[in-house]
Design an enzyme around this catalytic site. Structure first.
Site, PDB file in Angstrom:
ATOM      1  N   LYS A 128       0.859  -1.184   0.000  1.00  0.00           N
ATOM      2  CA  LYS A 128       0.000   0.000   0.000  1.00  0.00           C
ATOM      3  C   LYS A 128       0.891   1.228   0.000  1.00  0.00           C
ATOM      4  CE  LYS A 128      -4.504   0.801   0.128  1.00  0.00           C
ATOM      5  NZ  LYS A 128      -5.486   0.077  -0.705  1.00  0.00           N
ATOM      6  N   ASP A 168      -6.698   4.465  -5.226  1.00  0.00           N
ATOM      7  CA  ASP A 168      -7.409   4.318  -3.959  1.00  0.00           C
ATOM      8  C   ASP A 168      -8.084   5.652  -3.700  1.00  0.00           C
ATOM      9  OD1 ASP A 168      -7.743   4.124  -0.862  1.00  0.00           O
ATOM     10  OD2 ASP A 168      -7.093   2.127  -1.394  1.00  0.00           O
TER      11      ASP A 168
END
Length: 315
Positions: A128, A168
């Site tokens: 991430k 995202d």
């Protein structure tokens, strides 16, 4: 050492080691609660100290992201990439541009991404990344300059066979386009280095719709197990971005009605059903707040939410 003793000792170590990372501690504690029975059945996991192996990322990269705003002022943000696990394959996980982003949150998300990706059955690892940059209120040119600066540093650590970021929160097709353009400029064309690209330069068909559609398909299958049909149901959706828009669209296609969506400042109630075309125009084209939806549709009521207090705003 017995499993329960090992788990307790490991958790105590985590709470000392990661005391300044509450989000990461939360996901570790939740994980341990879920897998405790597995460790009791497999003492070899205790012997191999598997919890520590899982909990510590393989690599964390943090870097400065300098950029200039439209007035020529110099700004600086922090960028991150948490490359958590490559046990199954290249690191895979989104990039988040939001002022709340910090290392703890990205470790939380990256840890979950390991298991999320493993469930696909594909050879994909977990990771991430992102930055505390806030795209809200920024011009296209400001976002482009930030994204180019961000990728100038990130490109040293990613690649189709190493780490494949995606979008995202705060990172949609526009931002992915800016990031991919800078990557190509510095490294040459590698189509597999970023996912979430628009179709016009190497994206996948239905990628935009996939997450929202998938959430509704899952709900539909759950209802079937109860002998119920999604048609005729009313739904409240959290969010008004990519996932929410296409969840509302799929609900509509299956005969259900989404009556609410929300953003960071409030939410809409539209008893006649969310107008998906209008919502797309406001959020994907005009990039405005949900107040614009209420202005455009008489049946909609907008409620402003601040610090947990809901205030009637307008109809």
């Amino acid at each position: 050492m017995k499993a329960q003793e090992y788990i307790k000792t490991t958790q105590e170590k985590w709470h000392t080691q990661y005391a300044a990372e509450p989000e990461f501690l939360q996901v570790l504690d939740e994980f341990v609660e879920s897998v405790a029975p597995v460790f009791e059945e497999h003492p070899e996991f205790v012997e191999k100290n598997l919890l520590q192996i899982l909990a510590i990322p393989e690599r964390i990269i943090s870097f400065r992201v300098p950029w200039t705003d439209d007035e020529g002022n110099f700004r600086v943000n922090t960028g991150y990439r948490v490359q958590f696990s490559s046990a199954l394959g290249p690191y895979k996980g989104g990039l988040r541009f939001h002022p709340t982003v910090n290392q703890s949150i990205l470790k939380f998300l990256g840890f979950e991404q390991i298991f999320k990706n493993s469930l696909t059955g594909q050879p994909i690892g977990g990771g991430k990344g992102g930055s505390d940059f806030d795209p809200k209120g920024k011009s296209d040119n400001e976002i482009m300059r930030f994204a180019q600066s961000f990728m100038t540093e990130l490109q040293k650590f990613i690649g189709p066979d190493l780490d494949v970021p995606a979008g995202d929160i705060g990172v949609g097709g526009r931002e992915i386009g800016f990031l991919f353009g800078q990557y190509k400029k510095l490294r040459g064309f590698e189509n597999g280095v970023l996912t979430g690209k628009p179709l016009s330069y190497g994206g996948s068909l239905a990628r935009t719709e996939a997450t929202g559609y998938g959430a509704v398909y899952f709900i539909n299958e759950m209802l079937k197990t109860k002998g119920e049909d999604i048609a005729g149901k009313r739904a409240i959706i959290s969010g008004a971005g990519n996932v929410a828009i296409y969840a509302a669209e799929k609900l509509q296609q299956l005969g259900a009605t989404a009556i609410s969506v929300s953003d960071s400042t409030g939410y809409i109630i539209d008893e006649t059903g969310i107008d998906v075309a209008l919502l797309k125009d406001i959020k994907e084209v005009r990039r405005e707040r949900l107040t614009a939806y209420a202005d455009a549709k008489e049946t909609a009521t907008y409620y402003e939410v601040q610090f947990g207090i809901t205030t009637f705003k307008q109809t």
